[in-house]
Design a protein around this motif. Structure first.
Motif, PDB file in Angstrom:
ATOM      1  N   TRP A   6       0.834  -1.205   0.000  1.00 37.10           N
ATOM      2  CA  TRP A   6       0.000   0.000   0.000  1.00 37.10           C
ATOM      3  C   TRP A   6       0.872   1.259   0.000  1.00 37.10           C
ATOM      4  O   TRP A   6       0.623   2.209  -0.745  1.00 37.10           O
ATOM      5  CB  TRP A   6      -0.922   0.022   1.222  1.00 37.10           C
ATOM      6  CG  TRP A   6      -1.801  -1.172   1.363  1.00 37.10           C
ATOM      7  CD1 TRP A   6      -2.216  -2.016   0.368  1.00 37.10           C
ATOM      8  CD2 TRP A   6      -2.387  -1.668   2.581  1.00 37.10           C
ATOM      9  NE1 TRP A   6      -3.011  -3.006   0.892  1.00 37.10           N
ATOM     10  CE2 TRP A   6      -3.147  -2.821   2.241  1.00 37.10           C
ATOM     11  CE3 TRP A   6      -2.353  -1.254   3.907  1.00 37.10           C
ATOM     12  CZ2 TRP A   6      -3.852  -3.555   3.192  1.00 37.10           C
ATOM     13  CZ3 TRP A   6      -3.057  -1.988   4.857  1.00 37.10           C
ATOM     14  CH2 TRP A   6      -3.797  -3.119   4.504  1.00 37.10           C
ATOM     15  N   VAL A   7       1.908   1.241   0.857  1.00 37.92           N
ATOM     16  CA  VAL A   7       2.804   2.394   0.955  1.00 37.92           C
ATOM     17  C   VAL A   7       3.559   2.596  -0.357  1.00 37.92           C
ATOM     18  O   VAL A   7       3.730   3.731  -0.827  1.00 37.92           O
ATOM     19  CB  VAL A   7       3.798   2.213   2.127  1.00 37.92           C
ATOM     20  CG1 VAL A   7       4.836   3.334   2.114  1.00 37.92           C
ATOM     21  CG2 VAL A   7       3.053   2.186   3.453  1.00 37.92           C
ATOM     22  N   ILE A   8       4.012   1.508  -0.974  1.00 42.38           N
ATOM     23  CA  ILE A   8       4.734   1.589  -2.252  1.00 42.38           C
ATOM     24  C   ILE A   8       3.858   2.224  -3.321  1.00 42.38           C
ATOM     25  O   ILE A   8       4.281   3.156  -4.018  1.00 42.38           O
ATOM     26  CB  ILE A   8       5.203   0.180  -2.689  1.00 42.38           C
ATOM     27  CG1 ILE A   8       6.394  -0.274  -1.845  1.00 42.38           C
ATOM     28  CG2 ILE A   8       5.578   0.178  -4.178  1.00 42.38           C
ATOM     29  CD1 ILE A   8       6.808  -1.716  -2.080  1.00 42.38           C
ATOM     30  N   ASP A  15       4.835  10.598  -6.262  1.00 41.75           N
ATOM     31  CA  ASP A  15       6.052  11.097  -6.913  1.00 41.75           C
ATOM     32  C   ASP A  15       6.015  10.970  -8.428  1.00 41.75           C
ATOM     33  O   ASP A  15       6.712  11.707  -9.130  1.00 41.75           O
ATOM     34  CB  ASP A  15       7.282  10.348  -6.382  1.00 41.75           C
ATOM     35  CG  ASP A  15       7.578  10.663  -4.931  1.00 41.75           C
ATOM     36  OD1 ASP A  15       7.154  11.732  -4.467  1.00 41.75           O
ATOM     37  OD2 ASP A  15       8.223   9.838  -4.259  1.00 41.75           O
ATOM     38  N   ARG A  16       5.247  10.003  -8.934  1.00 41.33           N
ATOM     39  CA  ARG A  16       5.208   9.695 -10.371  1.00 41.33           C
ATOM     40  C   ARG A  16       6.610   9.464 -10.927  1.00 41.33           C
ATOM     41  O   ARG A  16       6.901   9.783 -12.072  1.00 41.33           O
ATOM     42  CB  ARG A  16       4.502  10.816 -11.152  1.00 41.33           C
ATOM     43  CG  ARG A  16       3.082  11.124 -10.717  1.00 41.33           C
ATOM     44  CD  ARG A  16       2.184   9.904 -10.853  1.00 41.33           C
ATOM     45  NE  ARG A  16       0.855  10.122 -10.338  1.00 41.33           N
ATOM     46  CZ  ARG A  16      -0.233  10.316 -11.111  1.00 41.33           C
ATOM     47  NH1 ARG A  16      -0.107  10.313 -12.419  1.00 41.33           N
ATOM     48  NH2 ARG A  16      -1.404  10.491 -10.555  1.00 41.33           N
ATOM     49  N   LYS A  20      12.597   8.652  -7.392  1.00 42.68           N
ATOM     50  CA  LYS A  20      12.243   9.428  -6.206  1.00 42.68           C
ATOM     51  C   LYS A  20      11.547   8.558  -5.164  1.00 42.68           C
ATOM     52  O   LYS A  20      11.808   8.664  -3.962  1.00 42.68           O
ATOM     53  CB  LYS A  20      11.333  10.597  -6.589  1.00 42.68           C
ATOM     54  CG  LYS A  20      12.040  11.711  -7.355  1.00 42.68           C
ATOM     55  CD  LYS A  20      11.069  12.836  -7.661  1.00 42.68           C
ATOM     56  CE  LYS A  20      11.746  13.962  -8.423  1.00 42.68           C
ATOM     57  NZ  LYS A  20      10.784  15.048  -8.768  1.00 42.68           N
ATOM     58  N   ALA A  21      10.651   7.684  -5.628  1.00 39.94           N
ATOM     59  CA  ALA A  21       9.925   6.818  -4.696  1.00 39.94           C
ATOM     60  C   ALA A  21      10.878   5.863  -3.981  1.00 39.94           C
ATOM     61  O   ALA A  21      10.758   5.643  -2.776  1.00 39.94           O
ATOM     62  CB  ALA A  21       8.855   6.033  -5.453  1.00 39.94           C
ATOM     63  N   GLY A  54       7.962  10.329 -16.565  1.00 30.56           N
ATOM     64  CA  GLY A  54       7.813   9.565 -15.336  1.00 30.56           C
ATOM     65  C   GLY A  54       6.916   8.371 -15.560  1.00 30.56           C
ATOM     66  O   GLY A  54       6.891   7.800 -16.644  1.00 30.56           O
ATOM     67  N   VAL A  55       6.170   8.000 -14.526  1.00 31.43           N
ATOM     68  CA  VAL A  55       5.281   6.840 -14.640  1.00 31.43           C
ATOM     69  C   VAL A  55       3.826   7.291 -14.706  1.00 31.43           C
ATOM     70  O   VAL A  55       3.449   8.301 -14.122  1.00 31.43           O
ATOM     71  CB  VAL A  55       5.478   5.864 -13.453  1.00 31.43           C
ATOM     72  CG1 VAL A  55       6.867   5.285 -13.473  1.00 31.43           C
ATOM     73  CG2 VAL A  55       5.191   6.533 -12.125  1.00 31.43           C
ATOM     74  N   GLU A  56       3.043   6.537 -15.442  1.00 29.20           N
ATOM     75  CA  GLU A  56       1.607   6.782 -15.551  1.00 29.20           C
ATOM     76  C   GLU A  56       0.865   5.556 -15.054  1.00 29.20           C
ATOM     77  O   GLU A  56       1.223   4.425 -15.382  1.00 29.20           O
ATOM     78  CB  GLU A  56       1.226   7.069 -17.006  1.00 29.20           C
ATOM     79  CG  GLU A  56       1.767   8.383 -17.559  1.00 29.20           C
ATOM     80  CD  GLU A  56       1.147   9.591 -16.875  1.00 29.20           C
ATOM     81  OE1 GLU A  56      -0.007   9.469 -16.400  1.00 29.20           O
ATOM     82  OE2 GLU A  56       1.816  10.634 -16.807  1.00 29.20           O
TER      83      GLU A  56
END
Length: 293
Positions: A6-8, A15-16, A20-21, A54-56
């Motif tokens: 959940w935290v991940i 952060d996308r 960074k994450a 970044g990520v989508e």
């Protein structure tokens, strides 16, 4: 899927950015990527994709993020209630505080409060008062400390009222302010409106703003060096008795005051750490302030 997952998901969504994450979570990028792939395999859906910016998240990924956020919120409330079953005041107290109040008053408050309640952990976020209100509305904090007057549909406790001054290194003629260099600073909209309203009531020409800075502390240092005057609340003038101060008042002669409020929802008073903090501000800290005034 567990609490770590959940935290991940929530962190990557905020952060996308995988890099960074991973830094925030202290997890290597390969380990983070592997865990996402395992979740995708577990649910049989694609959760996110990488792009140039970044990520989508996919629609299914967005759904899982909402689920993760909800589960983390439920888990936090369960932990709070379990802590609350003890007689001791303990647990994490989430505070959102006006940044100028956090700069000049909060360290002393927290130091005294934690001496009295050493088993409480403080989670603190600071920002303009408008941002603090948003945090409280989103339930990101138990208690907020804000400045100025804004609408709040929960409980409000007046902590203090302070004067607002024109300050300068040298004596100045207040009636001649439009001709004197003024140092301006970025501040909360409520203080800006208060100062602008006073100016428009007092003068029929705009101020002679020669410097624009982002922090009130920077503005204060410019004034100390004699580079112009500023209009600031009393809270940031402690220890600056060598400056010339001129209290501002309304056209009718009423003193203009800057108020500081403690805000919260009544429901959070069921938590011992919250009720202890509210009581501390209303009794212990107010007595300390009055004793020093």
């Amino acid at each position: 899927m567990d609490e770590k997952d959940w935290v991940i998901l929530k962190t990557i969504y905020e952060d996308r950015n995988i890099t960074k994450a991973s830094e925030r979570l202290y997890i290597s990028q390969p380990s983070l990527t592997y865990r996402i792939k395992q979740l995708e395999k577990e649910f049989g859906v694609k959760i996110l994709s990488r792009g140039k910016k970044g990520v989508e998240f996919t629609e299914q990924g967005e759904y899982l993020v909402r689920y993760a956020d909800n589960m983390l919120s439920i888990l936090e409330k369960i932990k709070e209630q379990l802590n609350n079953m003890d007689d001791k005041v303990k647990g994490t107290l989430k505070l959102a505080v006006s940044r100028i109040y956090a700069r000049y008053e909060l360290p002393n408050i927290l130091s005294l409060f934690l001496k009295k309640y050493p088993e409480v952990d403080i989670q603190l976020k600071t920002g303009f008062s408008s941002v603090v209100y948003q945090m409280l509305h989103r339930e990101e904090a138990h208690v907020g400390i804000v400045r100025g007057n804004q609408d709040w549909d929960g409980h409000k406790v007046l902590i203090s009222e302070e004067k607002v001054y024109v300050v300068s290194k040298h004596p100045i003629d207040i009636s001649n302010l439009p001709a004197i260099p003024r140092i301006n600073y970025t501040t909360d909209l409520s203080l800006k409106d208060l100062i602008d309203s006073w100016w428009k009531q007092t003068f029929d020409v705009p101020p002679n703003i020669t410097m624009e800075v982002d922090l009130i502390d920077t503005c204060r240092e410019m004034v100390i060096c004699g580079l112009g005057y500023a209009i600031v609340p009393e809270i940031c003038l402690k220890g600056l008795d060598h400056l010339y101060k001129y209290e501002i008042s309304s056209k009718e002669g009423s003193p203009i005051r800057r108020k500081t409020w403690l805000i919260f929802r009544n429901s959070v008073l069921d938590l011992s750490k919250v009720s202890a903090f509210v009581d501390f501000i209303q009794t212990d800290y107010k007595q300390l302030i009055n004793g020093h005034s």
